[in-house]
Design a protein around this motif. Structure first.
Motif, PDB file in Angstrom:
ATOM      1  N   LYS A 180       0.837  -1.206   0.000  1.00  0.00           N
ATOM      2  CA  LYS A 180       0.000   0.000   0.000  1.00  0.00           C
ATOM      3  C   LYS A 180       0.868   1.250   0.000  1.00  0.00           C
ATOM      4  CE  LYS A 180      -1.973  -1.855   3.404  1.00  0.00           C
ATOM      5  NZ  LYS A 180      -3.013  -2.199   4.364  1.00  0.00           N
ATOM      6  N   PRO A 181       0.281   2.411  -0.299  1.00  0.00           N
ATOM      7  CA  PRO A 181       1.074   3.635  -0.400  1.00  0.00           C
ATOM      8  C   PRO A 181       1.690   4.052   0.935  1.00  0.00           C
ATOM      9  CG  PRO A 181      -1.080   3.906  -1.442  1.00  0.00           C
ATOM     10  CD  PRO A 181      -1.133   2.628  -0.677  1.00  0.00           C
ATOM     11  N   VAL A 182       2.927   4.522   0.846  1.00  0.00           N
ATOM     12  CA  VAL A 182       3.645   5.056   2.004  1.00  0.00           C
ATOM     13  C   VAL A 182       4.258   6.393   1.591  1.00  0.00           C
ATOM     14  CG1 VAL A 182       5.551   4.744   3.632  1.00  0.00           C
ATOM     15  CG2 VAL A 182       4.168   2.773   2.939  1.00  0.00           C
ATOM     16  N   VAL A 183       4.018   7.428   2.379  1.00  0.00           N
ATOM     17  CA  VAL A 183       4.653   8.720   2.149  1.00  0.00           C
ATOM     18  C   VAL A 183       5.400   9.119   3.410  1.00  0.00           C
ATOM     19  CG1 VAL A 183       3.013   9.529   0.418  1.00  0.00           C
ATOM     20  CG2 VAL A 183       2.571   9.986   2.833  1.00  0.00           C
ATOM     21  N   ALA A 184       6.511   9.816   3.226  1.00  0.00           N
ATOM     22  CA  ALA A 184       7.300  10.302   4.355  1.00  0.00           C
ATOM     23  C   ALA A 184       7.219  11.819   4.390  1.00  0.00           C
ATOM     24  CB  ALA A 184       8.745   9.849   4.229  1.00  0.00           C
ATOM     25  N   VAL A 185       7.049  12.361   5.585  1.00  0.00           N
ATOM     26  CA  VAL A 185       6.983  13.807   5.790  1.00  0.00           C
ATOM     27  C   VAL A 185       8.050  14.179   6.812  1.00  0.00           C
ATOM     28  CG1 VAL A 185       5.565  15.731   6.565  1.00  0.00           C
ATOM     29  CG2 VAL A 185       4.516  13.855   5.285  1.00  0.00           C
ATOM     30  N   MET A 186       9.011  14.981   6.382  1.00  0.00           N
ATOM     31  CA  MET A 186      10.115  15.363   7.254  1.00  0.00           C
ATOM     32  C   MET A 186       9.797  16.667   7.963  1.00  0.00           C
ATOM     33  SD  MET A 186      13.385  14.532   4.814  1.00  0.00           S
ATOM     34  CE  MET A 186      13.778  12.836   4.350  1.00  0.00           C
ATOM     35  N   GLY A 187      10.074  16.700   9.252  1.00  0.00           N
ATOM     36  CA  GLY A 187       9.872  17.905  10.041  1.00  0.00           C
ATOM     37  C   GLY A 187      11.143  18.716  10.129  1.00  0.00           C
ATOM     38  N   ALA A 188      11.495  19.155  11.330  1.00  0.00           N
ATOM     39  CA  ALA A 188      12.680  19.991  11.500  1.00  0.00           C
ATOM     40  C   ALA A 188      13.954  19.236  11.145  1.00  0.00           C
ATOM     41  CB  ALA A 188      12.751  20.497  12.942  1.00  0.00           C
ATOM     42  N   THR A 189      14.005  17.953  11.520  1.00  0.00           N
ATOM     43  CA  THR A 189      15.207  17.151  11.297  1.00  0.00           C
ATOM     44  C   THR A 189      14.823  15.749  10.847  1.00  0.00           C
ATOM     45  OG1 THR A 189      16.274  18.341  13.125  1.00  0.00           O
ATOM     46  CG2 THR A 189      17.390  16.384  12.304  1.00  0.00           C
ATOM     47  N   ALA A 190      15.510  15.273   9.825  1.00  0.00           N
ATOM     48  CA  ALA A 190      15.364  13.878   9.385  1.00  0.00           C
ATOM     49  C   ALA A 190      16.715  13.454   8.838  1.00  0.00           C
ATOM     50  CB  ALA A 190      14.269  13.741   8.342  1.00  0.00           C
ATOM     51  N   ALA A 191      17.657  13.252   9.747  1.00  0.00           N
ATOM     52  CA  ALA A 191      19.035  13.010   9.358  1.00  0.00           C
ATOM     53  C   ALA A 191      19.475  11.613   9.752  1.00  0.00           C
ATOM     54  CB  ALA A 191      19.954  14.047  10.011  1.00  0.00           C
ATOM     55  N   SER A 192      20.501  11.127   9.052  1.00  0.00           N
ATOM     56  CA  SER A 192      21.102   9.833   9.338  1.00  0.00           C
ATOM     57  C   SER A 192      20.016   8.739   9.311  1.00  0.00           C
ATOM     58  CB  SER A 192      21.850   9.885  10.669  1.00  0.00           C
ATOM     59  OG  SER A 192      22.728   8.798  10.779  1.00  0.00           O
ATOM     60  N   ALA A 193      19.817   8.030  10.424  1.00  0.00           N
ATOM     61  CA  ALA A 193      18.770   7.001  10.431  1.00  0.00           C
ATOM     62  C   ALA A 193      17.393   7.607  10.217  1.00  0.00           C
ATOM     63  CB  ALA A 193      18.802   6.226  11.745  1.00  0.00           C
ATOM     64  N   GLY A 194      17.226   8.895  10.574  1.00  0.00           N
ATOM     65  CA  GLY A 194      15.970   9.587  10.303  1.00  0.00           C
ATOM     66  C   GLY A 194      15.722   9.744   8.817  1.00  0.00           C
ATOM     67  N   TYR A 195      16.779   9.876   8.046  1.00  0.00           N
ATOM     68  CA  TYR A 195      16.649   9.900   6.581  1.00  0.00           C
ATOM     69  C   TYR A 195      16.474   8.490   6.041  1.00  0.00           C
ATOM     70  CZ  TYR A 195      17.656  10.666   1.649  1.00  0.00           C
ATOM     71  OH  TYR A 195      17.564  10.681   0.269  1.00  0.00           O
ATOM     72  N   MET A 196      17.196   7.549   6.613  1.00  0.00           N
ATOM     73  CA  MET A 196      17.125   6.157   6.161  1.00  0.00           C
ATOM     74  C   MET A 196      15.696   5.622   6.146  1.00  0.00           C
ATOM     75  SD  MET A 196      18.714   2.777   8.057  1.00  0.00           S
ATOM     76  CE  MET A 196      20.388   3.382   8.047  1.00  0.00           C
ATOM     77  N   ILE A 197      14.935   5.909   7.213  1.00  0.00           N
ATOM     78  CA  ILE A 197      13.601   5.314   7.316  1.00  0.00           C
ATOM     79  C   ILE A 197      12.604   5.949   6.349  1.00  0.00           C
ATOM     80  CG2 ILE A 197      13.972   4.648   9.712  1.00  0.00           C
ATOM     81  CD1 ILE A 197      12.203   7.021  10.530  1.00  0.00           C
ATOM     82  N   ALA A 198      12.989   7.049   5.698  1.00  0.00           N
ATOM     83  CA  ALA A 198      12.112   7.641   4.685  1.00  0.00           C
ATOM     84  C   ALA A 198      12.250   6.947   3.335  1.00  0.00           C
ATOM     85  CB  ALA A 198      12.425   9.132   4.534  1.00  0.00           C
ATOM     86  N   MET A 199      13.276   6.122   3.177  1.00  0.00           N
ATOM     87  CA  MET A 199      13.594   5.576   1.864  1.00  0.00           C
ATOM     88  C   MET A 199      12.560   4.603   1.290  1.00  0.00           C
ATOM     89  SD  MET A 199      16.201   7.161   0.791  1.00  0.00           S
ATOM     90  CE  MET A 199      15.258   8.524   1.509  1.00  0.00           C
ATOM     91  N   PRO A 200      11.830   3.844   2.098  1.00  0.00           N
ATOM     92  CA  PRO A 200      10.814   2.973   1.489  1.00  0.00           C
ATOM     93  C   PRO A 200       9.602   3.720   0.950  1.00  0.00           C
ATOM     94  CG  PRO A 200      11.528   2.119   3.625  1.00  0.00           C
ATOM     95  CD  PRO A 200      12.040   3.519   3.511  1.00  0.00           C
ATOM     96  N   ALA A 201       9.444   4.992   1.286  1.00  0.00           N
ATOM     97  CA  ALA A 201       8.254   5.748   0.873  1.00  0.00           C
ATOM     98  C   ALA A 201       8.259   5.991  -0.630  1.00  0.00           C
ATOM     99  CB  ALA A 201       8.195   7.083   1.622  1.00  0.00           C
ATOM    100  N   GLN A 202       7.060   5.956  -1.213  1.00  0.00           N
ATOM    101  CA  GLN A 202       6.943   6.263  -2.636  1.00  0.00           C
ATOM    102  C   GLN A 202       7.043   7.759  -2.917  1.00  0.00           C
ATOM    103  OE1 GLN A 202       4.371   4.330  -1.187  1.00  0.00           O
ATOM    104  NE2 GLN A 202       4.555   2.313  -2.153  1.00  0.00           N
ATOM    105  N   ARG A 203       6.865   8.568  -1.867  1.00  0.00           N
ATOM    106  CA  ARG A 203       6.968  10.019  -2.013  1.00  0.00           C
ATOM    107  C   ARG A 203       7.516  10.581  -0.713  1.00  0.00           C
ATOM    108  NH1 ARG A 203       6.877  13.197  -6.664  1.00  0.00           N
ATOM    109  NH2 ARG A 203       6.005  15.262  -6.244  1.00  0.00           N
ATOM    110  N   VAL A 204       8.544  11.432  -0.818  1.00  0.00           N
ATOM    111  CA  VAL A 204       9.194  12.000   0.357  1.00  0.00           C
ATOM    112  C   VAL A 204       9.050  13.513   0.310  1.00  0.00           C
ATOM    113  CG1 VAL A 204      11.335  12.242   1.661  1.00  0.00           C
ATOM    114  CG2 VAL A 204      10.861  10.109   0.429  1.00  0.00           C
ATOM    115  N   PHE A 205       8.452  14.067   1.362  1.00  0.00           N
ATOM    116  CA  PHE A 205       8.256  15.516   1.474  1.00  0.00           C
ATOM    117  C   PHE A 205       9.174  16.056   2.565  1.00  0.00           C
ATOM    118  CE2 PHE A 205       4.350  13.974  -0.372  1.00  0.00           C
ATOM    119  CZ  PHE A 205       3.973  14.967  -1.263  1.00  0.00           C
TER     120      PHE A 205
END
Length: 304
Positions: A110-135
């Protein structure tokens, strides 16, 4: 004096009874409130379609209950999509890998989107990678594609203090790195191989998630951070925006209506959450009604 003491004792007993019945009333109230919420809240009925939100904040470590909740969501037909809301500077490599894998399993269904707030670095960036769309927000701090191992050496300080550590190890690399002696060349080489392998794993995750060649990812994988605007230009995110834009994209591209309710991932059952709410309210009542009023006055009463 005896009559006054009897009146005071009766007054205390009355207050204790009132406190008890107040607690009972609070428990009944919250129980009824939970049932009413489950029956009346839009999309709150079991099986009602909704969008699942996974808030990720602070240091990322492996959390078995979150992974299990995501695995249940992957096969739950009521979950139409998942929004991963990230505000994290990173965490452990294994923790990021576990969350990345769980989100990838959902993204296969099913669809997965990632929404980054103030910080999404290192492992915080890593976990956004499976998303079909990253904001990301324009001012989001993201990237930091890299792996870090830190230690320190206090051997000189111990030598000045006249302290000599004794270490018995099964091999020359067992105590590397060590607080008690400098890192050897052999130890440094062994640890460097570990870091480089973990770094390659991270690069591979980004390459797969962003549909890039690994060589291109490596040009950004030197540990630097990017703003959201810089990340967009580099192709590390897809668009500038937040949850509102994410919902609009889901509606336009994945036919997930914006009218669907959104629920946060719950790692506790309904009964457990309700008991927690009731317990918290009861404790507040005990502190304010019993300790705050009765206890000090029961322990000491000034004589007229």
């Amino acid at each position: 004096m005896s009559l006054e003491a009897d009146l005071l004792a009766d007054r205390r007993r009355l207050r204790r009874r009132l406190t008890f019945w107040r607690l009972v009333a609070i428990a009944v109230f919250f129980g009824a409130l939970g049932v009413a919420a489950a029956m009346r809240a839009p999309g709150a009925l079991p099986g009602a379609q909704h969008v699942l939100r996974l808030p990720v904040s602070g240091t990322i470590t492996e959390d078995r209950r979150i992974v299990q909740a995501l695995d249940r969501a992957a096969t739950d037909n009521a979950v139409r999509a998942v929004v991963v809301a990230i505000d994290s500077p990173g965490g452990t490599m294994a923790g990021g890998e576990a969350l990345h894998a769980a989100l990838r399993r959902i993204a296969e269904r099913k669809p997965v989107v990632a929404v980054m707030g103030a910080t999404a670095a290192s492992a915080g960036y890593m976990i956004a990678m499976p998303a079909q769309r990253v904001f990301a927000r324009e001012a989001t701090v993201t990237g930091s594609i890299g792996v870090l191992l830190q230690s320190f050496d206090i051997s000189e300080l111990m030598e000045r203090a006249g302290i000599r550590p004794l270490t018995i190890a099964s091999g020359p690399l067992k105590d590397q790195p060590s607080l008690f002696r400098p890192l050897t060349e052999e130890g440094r080489a062994a640890l460097d191989r570990v870091i480089q392998d973990l770094h390659s794993q991270f690069v591979d995750m980004v390459a797969a998630g962003r549909h890039m060649e690994a060589a291109r990812v490596r040009t950004y994988a030197d540990g630097r951070v990017f703003t959201g605007r810089q990340a967009l230009e580099a192709g590390l995110v897809d668009a500038i925006g937040g949850e509102r834009e994410a919902r609009a994209w889901l509606a336009a591209e994945r036919q997930v209506p914006e009218s669907l309710p959104i629920r946060d991932v719950q790692t506790r059952g309904t009964a457990e959450r309700l008991v927690s709410q009731v317990t918290e309210s009861m404790m507040k009542t005990l502190l304010s009604e019993w300790l705050g009023v009765d206890a000090p006055r029961a322990l000491w009463q000034p004589r007229p």
